[in-house]
Design a protein around this motif. Structure first.
Motif, PDB file in Angstrom:
ATOM      1  N   GLY A  81       0.667  -1.152  -0.161  1.00 28.91           N
ATOM      2  CA  GLY A  81      -0.109   0.015   0.056  1.00 28.91           C
ATOM      3  C   GLY A  81       0.739   1.090  -0.069  1.00 28.91           C
ATOM      4  N   TYR A  98      -6.479   4.909   2.764  1.00 30.11           N
ATOM      5  CA  TYR A  98      -6.274   3.611   2.197  1.00 30.11           C
ATOM      6  C   TYR A  98      -6.187   2.638   3.389  1.00 30.11           C
ATOM      7  N   ILE A 134      -2.664   2.550  -7.057  1.00 29.51           N
ATOM      8  CA  ILE A 134      -4.152   3.554  -7.027  1.00 29.51           C
ATOM      9  C   ILE A 134      -3.714   4.557  -8.008  1.00 29.51           C
ATOM     10  N   VAL A 194     -10.159   1.818  -0.271  1.00 28.63           N
ATOM     11  CA  VAL A 194      -9.418   3.097  -0.920  1.00 28.63           C
ATOM     12  C   VAL A 194     -10.532   4.113  -1.257  1.00 28.63           C
TER      13      VAL A 194
END
Length: 355
Positions: A37, A104, A114, A171
């Protein structure tokens, strides 16, 4: 734009592992889920990150540090109790200031990152953008109903009769308008400030809330089967590399990574797999979609489609599969009466044996 990463929570579905470790730090292909992430956030061009931490905050701090290894500037935001996703926004107000931000969830896994989501938000004139994906069983997720132009019409949390098959991915991107929303809502029946309620408030008050469909693979890594599936997806993309020692009696097929200091003797490795640093594989079979952490020992054993964390050993055991083995665990063949299982198992564990 900033990012707010949520790394609190208790990870009840991954117990007993999460009794002693943060769920966001459980590894996929020998790298903590949280790292994927953070890397996705940096790839999207965001460098200022606030991380909301809870009871396992010391572990998150130790693992991430100041963020410089990821090219990030990290600020830690303690949350006294898991009081909801919208509560995380509430307590991060000073850090977020008046900038738009990505929120997130740190235990979510997005293979393709993303960047597309962030780019779409920057080009549009939205107050919020919600990432969605189509699922087979929407009744187990937060579900969005969207209009013909992709606008969000409404959200439902685990509805008995879903209005769509579009599940909310962990997200979101928000403009500063979200701060008014989280102050306006009240706790839900479970005593938490729900982000779905805050988004619903935005919709009801005329703010522009839009959807964005996931283009690649997504998983919430809260369950064993999800962790194993994520591990499979990542391992399918690894590039073979032998940085350890493999003897001439061993056989390697497919995408196999052997990290520095690892030793493989008289064994069969069928990729895709990753063997961690300083691990020993002796007279064993390691099958596809397996990641074995550092400092482990696999001796006279068979294992496939599994995750083994650092410092653990599997000895004299045939065909371990679909398993997640924690840190410093010993798995071995029992001596004595045949067909007798000897177990010492902690709270909230799950063991499956064949009679």
């Amino acid at each position: 734009m900033k990012a707010l990463v949520l790394a609190g929570g208790r990870g009840t579905r991954l117990r007993p592992l999460t009794h002693t470790s943060a769920k966001q730090l459980v590894p996929v292909a020998n790298k903590p889920v949280l790292y994927y992430g953070l890397e996705a956030i940096r790839q999207a061009g965001i460098t200022s990150v606030g991380i909301v931490i809870g009871d396992t905050g010391h572990e998150i701090r130790d693992a991430v540090g100041d963020g410089s290894r990821f090219g990030l500037d990290v600020t830690y935001i303690p949350q006294e109790a898991p009081l909801g996703l919208a509560h995380c926004v509430l307590i991060a107000r000073e850090f977020l200031a008046d900038e738009p931000f990505v929120m997130y969830l740190g235990d979510n896994f997005l293979v393709d990152g993303i960047t597309d989501l962030v780019d779409a938000f920057r080009l549009a004139d939205h107050d919020a953008q919600i990432l969605l994906t189509r699922v087979a069983e929407p009744q187990f997720y937060g579900v969005a109903e969207i209009g013909p132009g992709g606008e969000i019409l409404g959200l439902e949390e685990k509805p008995e009769h879903p209005r769509s098959d579009l599940a909310i991915v962990g997200v979101y991107i928000f403009s500063p308008a979200i701060h008014g929303a989280v102050r306006a809502i009240t706790p839900s029946a479970r005593g938490e400030l729900e982000i779905t309620d805050a988004v619903t408030w935005l919709v009801a008050n005329g703010f522009r809330v839009h959807s964005h469909l996931v283009s690649g693979y997504w998983k919430d890594t809260g369950r064993l089967q999800d962790m194993l599936e994520c591990n499979r997806i990542v391992l399918e993309r690894v590039e073979p590399a032998n940085r350890g020692t493999v003897d001439d009696l061993s056989e390697i097929t497919g995408r196999v990574v052997v990290e520095p200091g690892a030793v493989v003797e008289n064994s069969i490795l069928r990729g895709p797999i990753v063997i961690g640093a300083d691990t020993k594989i002796l007279s064993s079979y390691v099958g596809p979609f397996t990641s074995i952490g550092s400092g482990c020992l696999v001796c006279g054993a068979e294992i496939e489609y599994s995750i083994v964390l650092d410092g653990s050993s599997v000895q004299g055991v045939s065909r371990v599969a679909h398993s997640l083995i924690g840190r410093n665990v010993e798995v071995s063949r029992a001596a004595g009466v045949s067909n007798t299982h000897e177990l010492m198992v902690g709270d909230h564990s799950r063991i499956q044996v064949r009679a």
